[in-house]
Design an enzyme around this catalytic site. Structure first.
Site, PDB file in Angstrom:
ATOM      1  N   HIS A 177      31.297  90.936  46.109  1.00  0.00           N
ATOM      2  CA  HIS A 177      32.044  90.519  44.922  1.00  0.00           C
ATOM      3  C   HIS A 177      31.163  90.658  43.687  1.00  0.00           C
ATOM      4  CE1 HIS A 177      33.458  87.173  42.106  1.00  0.00           C
ATOM      5  NE2 HIS A 177      34.400  88.090  42.071  1.00  0.00           N
ATOM      6  N   SER A 178      31.713  91.276  42.650  1.00  0.00           N
ATOM      7  CA  SER A 178      31.012  91.405  41.362  1.00  0.00           C
ATOM      8  C   SER A 178      29.670  92.108  41.565  1.00  0.00           C
ATOM      9  CB  SER A 178      30.853  90.019  40.736  1.00  0.00           C
ATOM     10  OG  SER A 178      30.314  90.104  39.443  1.00  0.00           O
ATOM     11  N   MET A 179      28.582  91.478  41.118  1.00  0.00           N
ATOM     12  CA  MET A 179      27.271  92.104  41.261  1.00  0.00           C
ATOM     13  C   MET A 179      26.850  92.221  42.718  1.00  0.00           C
ATOM     14  SD  MET A 179      26.283  93.049  38.316  1.00  0.00           S
ATOM     15  CE  MET A 179      24.593  93.474  38.726  1.00  0.00           C
TER      16      MET A 179
END
Length: 1166
Positions: A299-301
């Site tokens: 998720h995300s980074m």
């Protein structure tokens, strides 16, 4: 160089505080007389001067004697070699020549030094800037907003910490932790037994965010798959979800943190795979191979960390083959404030591009890796969703990007966090992971081509050209036997329209003959129904088959018996070999007159679409009504040519912007009409769509309400509008600062609008598309956030440049406010206009052949190689249409700088008031009066010790960003004390220093946000007891000039003037009395004079260069702005050390007069 007459006066008192720089004589005529009459005339004061001096002798005699010895002669204002022909300097010259007494000139200088100066032009500029900024922010938060449709998810989580994964396995064991998820009431055994999946949280993310996804995986296998023998036989097993606790680290702010996480995760993968070999920790079924790779969900980074793992030295080959990322910024770093982050992104993306550009699979280390990126769309306000695009990194054969609004049965956008818990999406995600899982293989997944095919099938709409039609690859599985009484054969041009299913109460077959070749390009077959197509289950209602008149040799299969004894037309056959088309069904959101949003609950529409080229081997499409009794429902099917169903708009974007777009769809049109607009592809514009339809002929009811799909191909973004009368249209296509496609394709194909309407209505539909200018303003926030950190520095640098130029020419260090006012009138408009032309030139130059030749020469590559940094400059776009953004950002930045300056002034006034009141309460009156004339509050020894300790800490423990924060606090204290001294003494010298210190504080405060992210990461590490220093942030040279310059200003030392061949610097501060042997005549320093002459314009050039760099490269390489200001501080410090009170040459004052005189006038000894 001549000594200045002791009686010459200015607008200030002769009592000096040591904070200022001496000014030029008040009369221009007097300077010419000094030059004409020689030293004798220079030593004779005028009558007026003598009278003014005698009136002050009683009160200022002691201070005058202390300051006379340090006053140096300078040319007058009129005699200076003016560097700037600005109205300001002309006005000063005119005032001096016209007013012998210097009254108006004193007022002019006082006005220049006034920090609260504000003209009508400044007010108007600020008001305009605030209005523009408020419009942008309002548009961002309130306009062009997508509806939110996520349903809440529920779970019963349990986490088992794997404590054995300790320091023997990784050096990060004391910082990070590894957990295994189990769902309460479903699977509570903490031993591994299925297919390993690792969840990686993102920036400030928690390991507990895995709960919704892992819970759905447990329930789906427990409730559905384990009782399905086909699924179990194809290798479907439960998913073992592992999750990592990174203590909610701020990964997006710090590149080294991202590398540490990647290193830890590679060691975690090795540990997890080893657990399946341990019989005490594994419940894996006998006969299944031990896993050799894992599936990654990031998720995300966390998605970027997953890609980084494959680049790390400790990565074990083939241990990762499938990566699914959620709202991950793949294309570029979300912020560019940290050098490690920018360089790591560059290295990782280069590695992935070069791997997939390898000439053969043997040389591609990522040949078996599949990467899927899922974006949330416009509701994601953390990162621009176009940053999730993989088009510049991965070919279509190994990955793709899809938006949640395009995923079947999800059909809604979602924000950055909702993508983790959205119930509709987690169901689609888990089914996609199970689609590619195969526990029968050591890799635990299907082969790479099958993997990408399965993911496309599950996550894309099915209408995209890259989605393969599964039924076309299979052999016929069904014989269809026909009877005249139950079969109808339609003409080629007829549409199949069924307003109810099995109206006669018995099964019936409708045959649609496939048109013969040659096919018109773009011709297609389409079928839509509100019924679920039959897949072979009981209670069949509707079946669609692709049939051929003669089956393949050796074919055996089931048959549909229709009690037929008639023949089938010209084919002479009563049986057809058919394939069930259910595997190629796409689902569309149901659109009725009661529908509001695409994500509303309800059974979706079933949709089939084939190009006629794909149906070349077939003769008929059979639609079979199989319901045992009449059933409410409808079916529409037809063949359509491209010329009848596709409209391409050949209109430029400027025309659409000015006039909009309007089209009227005629009566008798196809069920699906597609409107292609190639010029609509930019993320910078928002549009308003209107759909106006007339009532059906003869008052009949519509089978369904109009359904609209907007889509682009790269990345795969689709949005649906049910029961549409219009809506907001915005796309995530071509975006600023995005690298070009890995395939080398040019511009995007643009926006396409697919409109499904009931063709039986026989009514016209009018479509209008206009640009929403106010709604488009909000798009600037996500795409140009970093601009508001770079462009204000451009403005501050230009203001500083003006201040130093005027100071070097007149001795007046004008206030930041006054300098801003003059820059608004003169230099800033010219510079912004020049940058506007530069942005247009750069956008055109990047597309030219000479740019390709330069790139190929500088990178030693062929001319056909792709320059992935082509959009790194300035506005980040190669489209000159957006030239207006430069003046827009310029005006906003000017207003923001003005507002920020007055905010700092207000804070300084408040702090100075509090400081003065506190000193008056705790100190004696005599101490207060003495403090009013002194700026330094500590002794030189104390300052040396403090500075040394700070330098030592930077080299060993703290990052230089911490030292920078300390320096900002020290500079605030210096400005506060300087303001207090200026108010107490009311001298021009003290206001000069205050304005100088204040301007440097404003500059430092604009640099502070660039340093704060790394500092926050360091503080977070201290909170989790991780004391390892950042190896890349202990460079002493990155902050040493800041430290020395701030320390110099804290003692009240004003920066000396640079005025050509003559050197001018202020007197010593009262806290540092002059040496007792200070000569009555100035010391001539030929070397220092030469340096001043050669470096006369360095300050000017340095500030201008910094301003230009902030505008051109400030967004992509924002971290370099800190180092450029650091270099500017080094230059100012060098001026201090070369010609000011701190100069080494001033040590000559301590030599005996005879030796110095001999050194100046004596002959050179052999």
């Amino acid at each position: 160089m001549r000594r200045r007459p002791s009686g010459s006066g200015e607008d200030e008192s002769d009592a000096k505080t040591g904070l200022g720089v001496l000014k030029a004589p008040d009369k221009a005529e007097r300077s010419r007389e000094m030059v004409k009459d020689g030293p004798r005339a220079a030593r004779q004061p005028s009558k007026g001067h003598e009278q003014r001096r005698s009136s002050r002798d009683d009160t200022n005699a002691e201070d005058s004697r202390a300051s006379v010895a340090t006053q140096w002669a300078r040319p007058s204002l009129a005699g200076l070699a003016w560097e700037d022909n600005s109205p300001l300097l002309d006005e000063l010259q005119g005032k001096e020549a016209a007013q012998p007494a210097g009254g108006d000139l004193r007022k002019q200088r006082a006005r220049l030094r006034g920090p609260w100066t504000c003209s009508l032009l400044t007010l108007a500029t600020t008001a305009c800037s605030i209005m523009l900024l408020a419009t942008i922010i309002r548009s961002f938060f309130t306009l062009q907003m997508d509806p939110k449709g996520c349903a809440m998810s529920y779970m019963r989580p349990a986490f088992a910490r794997l404590s054995d994964f300790d320091t023997e396995h990784t050096r990060f064991a004391s910082k990070y932790s590894l957990y295994l998820y189990r769902e309460g009431g479903v699977d509570e055994d903490t031993r591994v037994k299925g297919i390993p999946v690792i969840f990686i949280p993102g920036n400030a993310g928690s390991y507990k965010q895995v709960r919704p996804i892992a819970a759905e995986a447990a329930h789906y296998f427990h409730d559905v798959l384990r009782s399905d023998p086909v699924a179990v036989g194809s290798g479907k097993r439960p998913l073992d979800f592992f999750t990592v606790d990174f203590n909610e680290e701020l990964t997006a702010f710090h590149g080294q943190t991202m590398l540490d996480q990647a290193e830890y995760l590679n060691e975690a993968v090795a540990y997890i795979l080893a657990q399946y070999h341990n019989p005490h920790r594994s419940l894996r079924e006998p006969g299944l191979p031990d896993p050799k790779s894992v599936i990654i969900v990031g998720h995300s980074m966390g998605g970027i960390v997953a890609r980084t793992m494959l680049r790390m030295p400790n990565y074990q080959e083939d241990t990762i083959n499938t990566i699914v990322t959620l709202s991950a910024p793949h294309a570029r770093a979300p912020i560019s404030f940290d050098r490690d982050m920018v360089t790591t992104y560059t290295d990782i993306n280069t590695f992935w591009r070069e791997s997939y550009s390898a000439p053969s699979l043997d040389k591609n280390p990522l040949a078996d890796v599949t990467l899927v990126s899922v974006a949330g769309g416009g509701l994601d306000t953390m990162i621009p969703s176009e940053y999730s695009s993989l088009t510049s990194l991965v070919p279509e054969t190994h990955g793709f990007t899809v938006f949640t609004s395009a995923i079947p049965r999800v059909w809604t956008g979602m924000d950055h966090l909702a993508i983790m818990w959205c119930d509709q999406f987690r169901k689609a995600l888990i089914r996609a992971i199970f689609d590619v899982a195969d526990a029968r293989r050591p890799s635990q997944t299907l082969e790479q081509p099958e993997r990408i095919r399965a993911l496309r099938k599950r996550l894309l709409t099915g209408i995209e050209s890259v989605v393969e039609k599964a039924v076309l690859e299979h052999e016929p599985t069904t014989f269809l036997t026909l009877e005249p009484g139950s079969t109808s054969i339609m003409n080629y041009d007829d549409k199949l329209v069924l307003r109810s299913i099995a109206r006669s109460g018995k099964a019936r077959t409708h045959l649609l003959p496939i048109p013969a070749q040659p096919f018109t390009e773009g011709s297609k077959f389409t079928l839509m129904t509100d019924q679920k197509l039959d897949a072979g289950e009981e209670n069949r209602v509707l079946t669609v088959l692709l049939c051929s008149a003669s089956p393949a040799p050796g074919y055996t299969g089931s048959s549909f018996a229709k009690n037929a004894d008639g023949a089938l037309g010209a084919t002479g056959s009563t049986r057809l070999a058919c394939k069930n088309a259910v595997s190629d069904v796409s689902y569309l959101p149901a659109s009725t007159n009661a529908s509001k949003n695409a994500f509303d609950e309800g059974a979706p529409f079933s949709y089939l679409q084939y190009s006629l080229e794909d149906l070349d081997e077939y003769h008929f499409i059979a639609v079979i009504e199989q319901a045992a009794e009449p059933t409410a429902g409808w079916v529409l099917a037809e063949f359509s040519a491209a010329k009848d169903s596709t409209i391409k708009v050949s209109r430029g974007h400027q025309q659409i912007l000015i006039n909009g777009l309007r089209r009227e769809l005629p009566q008798g049109r196809s069920m699906m009409t597609e409107l292609k607009i190639p010029e609509v592809h930019s993320t910078m514009f928002a549009y308003s769509l209107g759909v106006h339809r007339q009532q059906c002929d003869k008052g009949q009811d519509e089978l369904f309400a109009p359904l609209l799909r907007q889509y682009i191909q790269e990345p795969y973004e689709s949005k649906y509008f049910v029961n549409t009368k219009g809506g907001n249209i915005n796309v995530h296509g071509i975006s600023p600062y995005m690298p070009p496609s890995l395939s080398g394709k040019g511009a995007s194909e643009g926006l396409s609008l697919q409109l499904w309407t009931d063709p039986t209505c026989n009514s016209t539909v009018k479509i209008s598309l206009t640009v929403d200018l106010v709604g488009s303003a909000g798009k600037l926030v996500m795409r140009y956030r970093t601009v508001f950190a770079a462009f204000p520095l451009l403005v501050v640098a230009i203001v500083l440049r003006k201040q130093f130029k005027v100071y070097d020419s007149t001795g007046v260090f004008m206030s930041f406010s006054q300098s801003m006012d003059h820059c608004i009138r003169t230099s800033l408009p010219a510079i912004i206009a020049a940058l506007t032309f530069l942005s247009v030139a750069l956008s055109k130059a990047t597309q030219g052949p000479w740019a390709r030749r330069w790139f190929s020469h500088s990178t030693s590559t062929s001319k056909s190689s792709i320059d992935f940094t082509v959009n790194d400059l300035m506005l980040g776009t190669s489209d000159p249409f957006f030239w207006f953004l430069v003046p827009l950002f310029g005006v906003i930045s000017v207003g923001v700088c003005i507002a920020g300056n007055y905010l700092v002034l207000t804070i300084m006034e408040l702090l100075a008031f509090i400081y003065g009141r506190m000193r008056s309460l705790v100190a004696k009156p005599d101490d207060v009066r003495r403090a009013a004339a002194s700026l330094a509050t500590t002794s030189p020894q104390q300052r040396v010790i403090t500075t040394s300790v700070l330098l030592l800490l930077v080299m060993t423990v703290v990052p230089y960003q911490f030292a920078y924060l300390v320096l900002c606090i020290v500079q605030i204290a210096t400005c506060m004390r300087a303001l207090r001294v200026a108010r107490e003494t009311a001298t021009g010298q003290s206001y000069n220093f205050y304005n100088y210190a204040h301007s440097m504080l404003v500059l430092m405060l604009w640099i502070l946000p660039i340093n704060m992210p790394v500092l926050v990461v360091w503080i977070h590490n201290l909170a989790v007891h991780w004391l390892n220093p950042f190896s890349t942030h202990h460079n002493l040279l990155s902050v040493l000039p800041y430290i020395l310059l701030v320390e110099t200003m804290s003692t009240g030392n004003m920066v000396p003037r640079v005025i050509g061949r003559q050197v001018s610097f202020p007197p010593f501060a009262p806290s540092h009395p002059p040496p007792p042997l200070l000569p009555s005549r100035p010391l001539i320093l030929p070397y220092a004079n030469s340096v001043q002459h050669r470096t006369r314009y360095v300050t000017n050039i340095a500030t201008f260069t910094f301003a230009l760099y902030a505008a051109v490269y400030g967004v992509t390489y924002a971290y370099r702005l800190h180092h450029m200001v650091n270099a500017l501080c080094a230059w100012l410090l060098l001026i201090h050390l070369t010609t000011g009170p701190l100069a080494l040459a001033r040590l000559a004052h301590y030599l005996p007069r005879s030796e110095r005189s001999q050194g100046r006038h004596g002959k050179k000894r052999p």
